[in-house]
Design a protein around this motif. Sequence first.
Motif, PDB file in Angstrom:
ATOM      1  N   GLY A 158      12.679   1.219  -8.242  1.00 28.02           N
ATOM      2  CA  GLY A 158      12.814   2.557  -8.804  1.00 28.02           C
ATOM      3  C   GLY A 158      11.642   3.478  -8.534  1.00 28.02           C
ATOM      4  N   SER A 159      10.513   2.941  -8.053  1.00 27.47           N
ATOM      5  CA  SER A 159       9.388   3.802  -7.675  1.00 27.47           C
ATOM      6  C   SER A 159       8.622   3.123  -6.551  1.00 27.47           C
ATOM      7  CB  SER A 159       8.467   4.051  -8.878  1.00 27.47           C
ATOM      8  OG  SER A 159       7.904   2.836  -9.325  1.00 27.47           O
ATOM      9  N   LEU A 160       7.814   3.927  -5.851  1.00 23.78           N
ATOM     10  CA  LEU A 160       7.007   3.386  -4.753  1.00 23.78           C
ATOM     11  C   LEU A 160       5.608   3.100  -5.296  1.00 23.78           C
ATOM     12  CD1 LEU A 160       8.161   5.833  -1.901  1.00 23.78           C
ATOM     13  CD2 LEU A 160       9.067   3.562  -2.470  1.00 23.78           C
ATOM     14  N   ALA A 177       0.857  -1.191   0.000  1.00 28.68           N
ATOM     15  CA  ALA A 177       0.000   0.000   0.000  1.00 28.68           C
ATOM     16  C   ALA A 177       0.889   1.235   0.000  1.00 28.68           C
ATOM     17  CB  ALA A 177      -0.913   0.028   1.229  1.00 28.68           C
ATOM     18  N   VAL A 178       0.436   2.265  -0.702  1.00 31.29           N
ATOM     19  CA  VAL A 178       1.101   3.569  -0.674  1.00 31.29           C
ATOM     20  C   VAL A 178       0.036   4.606  -0.983  1.00 31.29           C
ATOM     21  CG1 VAL A 178       1.874   3.284  -3.087  1.00 31.29           C
ATOM     22  CG2 VAL A 178       2.960   4.999  -1.649  1.00 31.29           C
ATOM     23  N   GLY A 179       0.035   5.702  -0.220  1.00 30.86           N
ATOM     24  CA  GLY A 179      -0.982   6.712  -0.487  1.00 30.86           C
ATOM     25  C   GLY A 179      -0.967   7.826   0.527  1.00 30.86           C
ATOM     26  N   ALA A 180      -2.022   8.657   0.447  1.00 30.16           N
ATOM     27  CA  ALA A 180      -2.136   9.806   1.333  1.00 30.16           C
ATOM     28  C   ALA A 180      -2.763   9.393   2.661  1.00 30.16           C
ATOM     29  CB  ALA A 180      -2.996  10.874   0.660  1.00 30.16           C
ATOM     30  N   GLY A 181      -2.460  10.181   3.698  1.00 28.82           N
ATOM     31  CA  GLY A 181      -3.098   9.984   5.001  1.00 28.82           C
ATOM     32  C   GLY A 181      -2.534   8.792   5.754  1.00 28.82           C
ATOM     33  N   PRO A 182      -3.247   8.398   6.844  1.00 35.23           N
ATOM     34  CA  PRO A 182      -2.764   7.294   7.662  1.00 35.23           C
ATOM     35  C   PRO A 182      -2.831   5.962   6.922  1.00 35.23           C
ATOM     36  CG  PRO A 182      -4.581   8.484   8.734  1.00 35.23           C
ATOM     37  CD  PRO A 182      -4.493   8.982   7.329  1.00 35.23           C
ATOM     38  N   ALA A 183      -2.028   5.002   7.375  1.00 37.33           N
ATOM     39  CA  ALA A 183      -2.012   3.681   6.750  1.00 37.33           C
ATOM     40  C   ALA A 183      -3.226   2.873   7.191  1.00 37.33           C
ATOM     41  CB  ALA A 183      -0.741   2.945   7.153  1.00 37.33           C
ATOM     42  N   VAL A 190      12.963   1.074   0.102  1.00 33.97           N
ATOM     43  CA  VAL A 190      12.460   2.395   0.497  1.00 33.97           C
ATOM     44  C   VAL A 190      13.514   3.136   1.314  1.00 33.97           C
ATOM     45  CG1 VAL A 190      10.647   3.621   1.775  1.00 33.97           C
ATOM     46  CG2 VAL A 190      10.111   1.454   0.628  1.00 33.97           C
ATOM     47  N   ALA A 191      13.681   4.423   1.015  1.00 32.94           N
ATOM     48  CA  ALA A 191      14.550   5.286   1.824  1.00 32.94           C
ATOM     49  C   ALA A 191      13.682   6.322   2.528  1.00 32.94           C
ATOM     50  CB  ALA A 191      15.586   5.980   0.942  1.00 32.94           C
ATOM     51  N   LEU A 192      13.921   6.497   3.829  1.00 30.75           N
ATOM     52  CA  LEU A 192      13.171   7.471   4.631  1.00 30.75           C
ATOM     53  C   LEU A 192      14.171   8.479   5.192  1.00 30.75           C
ATOM     54  CD1 LEU A 192      10.282   8.065   5.795  1.00 30.75           C
ATOM     55  CD2 LEU A 192      11.036   6.840   7.862  1.00 30.75           C
ATOM     56  N   TRP A 193      14.051   9.721   4.708  1.00 31.90           N
ATOM     57  CA  TRP A 193      15.060  10.755   4.996  1.00 31.90           C
ATOM     58  C   TRP A 193      14.525  11.765   5.992  1.00 31.90           C
ATOM     59  CZ3 TRP A 193      19.267   9.861   1.684  1.00 31.90           C
ATOM     60  CH2 TRP A 193      19.001   9.153   0.504  1.00 31.90           C
ATOM     61  N   ARG A 194      15.341  12.150   7.007  1.00 31.93           N
ATOM     62  CA  ARG A 194      14.915  13.166   7.974  1.00 31.93           C
ATOM     63  C   ARG A 194      15.150  14.562   7.410  1.00 31.93           C
ATOM     64  NH1 ARG A 194      12.503  13.708  12.173  1.00 31.93           N
ATOM     65  NH2 ARG A 194      12.458  11.465  12.551  1.00 31.93           N
ATOM     66  N   LEU A 195      14.096  15.362   7.376  1.00 31.89           N
ATOM     67  CA  LEU A 195      14.202  16.687   6.766  1.00 31.89           C
ATOM     68  C   LEU A 195      13.695  17.814   7.667  1.00 31.89           C
ATOM     69  CD1 LEU A 195      13.039  15.780   3.138  1.00 31.89           C
ATOM     70  CD2 LEU A 195      15.378  16.083   3.962  1.00 31.89           C
ATOM     71  N   ASP A 196      13.485  17.512   8.971  1.00 27.74           N
ATOM     72  CA  ASP A 196      13.024  18.586   9.864  1.00 27.74           C
ATOM     73  C   ASP A 196      14.146  19.069  10.786  1.00 27.74           C
ATOM     74  OD1 ASP A 196      13.278  16.424  11.529  1.00 27.74           O
ATOM     75  OD2 ASP A 196      11.238  16.530  12.366  1.00 27.74           O
ATOM     76  N   ASP A 197      15.392  18.794  10.396  1.00 22.54           N
ATOM     77  CA  ASP A 197      16.515  19.177  11.243  1.00 22.54           C
ATOM     78  C   ASP A 197      17.092  20.530  10.812  1.00 22.54           C
ATOM     79  OD1 ASP A 197      17.622  18.462   8.860  1.00 22.54           O
ATOM     80  OD2 ASP A 197      18.851  16.820   9.625  1.00 22.54           O
ATOM     81  N   LEU A 198      18.156  20.911  11.478  1.00 22.26           N
ATOM     82  CA  LEU A 198      18.770  22.211  11.214  1.00 22.26           C
ATOM     83  C   LEU A 198      19.214  22.352   9.754  1.00 22.26           C
ATOM     84  CD1 LEU A 198      19.802  24.855  12.489  1.00 22.26           C
ATOM     85  CD2 LEU A 198      21.949  23.663  13.001  1.00 22.26           C
TER      86      LEU A 198
END
Length: 464
Positions: free
Chosen positions: A383-385, A45-51, A393-401
């Motif tokens: 190559g795609s989700l 599954a992949v999509g918007a909102g909660p799983a 899958v790569a999950l990147w942190r983007l809320d840091d300094l």
Amino acid sequence: MDSLVIEGCAVATVDGTAAGVITAADTGAEYESGHLVLQDGRITAVGAGPAPTVAGARVVDGGGCLATPGLIGTHHHLFQGLTRGQAQDGSLVRWLATLYPQWARLDPDRHGAAARAGLATLALSGCSAIADHHYLFPRGGGDLLAAGVGAARQIGLRLHACRGSLDIGASTGGLPPDDVTEDRDEILAATERAIDSFHDDGPGAMTRVAVAPCAPFTVSEQLMRESAELARRKGVRLHTHLAETRDEHDFCQERFGCTPAEYLESLGWLGGDVWVAHGVHLDRVGITRLGKTGTGVAHCPTSNARLGAGIAPVPELLAARAPVGLGVDGAAANDNGGLAAEMRQSLLAARARQGATALSARQALAVATMGGARCLGRQDEIGSLEVGKQADVALWRLDDLGHSPIADPVWALVCGPPARLELLTVAGLPVVEGGQLRTADPAALAREVRDAARALMAASASRR
Ligand SMILES: [Zn+2]
């Protein structure tokens, strides 16, 4: 059932590029806050909102993160990790002349150490699949390809082991010392054995083999032709270097009266089962031919800059619909070794050459993912989700300094500093978690590769 749910993260699916169209405006569906479900090695599954609720699943909170497909490296030389930081100001030819005598002392233990270190570095930069172009087989040097395959299994990345070759040494006018060249029949027999031993044709394969003579100008014409015949008889892909330097272009004009791409085509080497590294010095006709034949290009912008080779015409290749992926190239021609940094480098190089609209951040991400999958012939698997695809899958942190307050997560990932990897899964299995490699101890890998590099240097000095 082995299940993992990631939710609360931004998602860039890169699902709009399977047909080979990587445009600046649209590379697929994105969700500001979305979810992924990984079950038994695939995306379910992949999509918007909660799983959706998945009984017994491990749930990862993706708040502040962006999920993308695992990055795909389309050109590397893992053995070169033993000689990083050398020949710092050398052009390609001088750089090669410095390093060949050291590489001639390669053995399976030293290669294993370099491969594990290189693969770990790739994993920590979000790479889930890598093509390792290994063309260096010193005489009596043991089973180096097996050492690379073992390293990839240990670190947990998908490996495309490209069985390379050199058959023209110094005594017959080539650059490499004779003791790293092999006889043509030996090369073809060893390559066929490698395919029979390691190539997995099945869906979700962790190991595949390609046939990969070093470059059309460093091996014989017969070896190029017979390599293509072997690959097509065995149903595997073909890889080589092409049009890396201006010198190569000039040499080809002088010797054959044509461009490198025309020469490669005359050898039967353009086609949907071929990808080449670099493609820096391609003319308009060559770009069109690569696009028409579906021949892929592994773009290695840092290596090309480091060695002063030039900037590949990526926007033109994309417009011609040629598959374009990203590559680190050998760590000795890059010294970074991470793949994520190549997205930023590709965007900046394209813009330095052609202006601010030459390549968008979304195109850079698509090249690093679906473009790479197309180069490796795996666009239906990775190559795609998308539901049904492998759970890479790569999950990147983007809320840091380093990334705040950039509102666009794709821009933050591509153009910001290297992002911390909260999670990297390959076939649904965590390889990196919380910025840490799960499959090996990086400090031990660093020690091993230092020891191996010293041993290589000592062995090459004692042979002089
Ligand atoms: Zn290369």
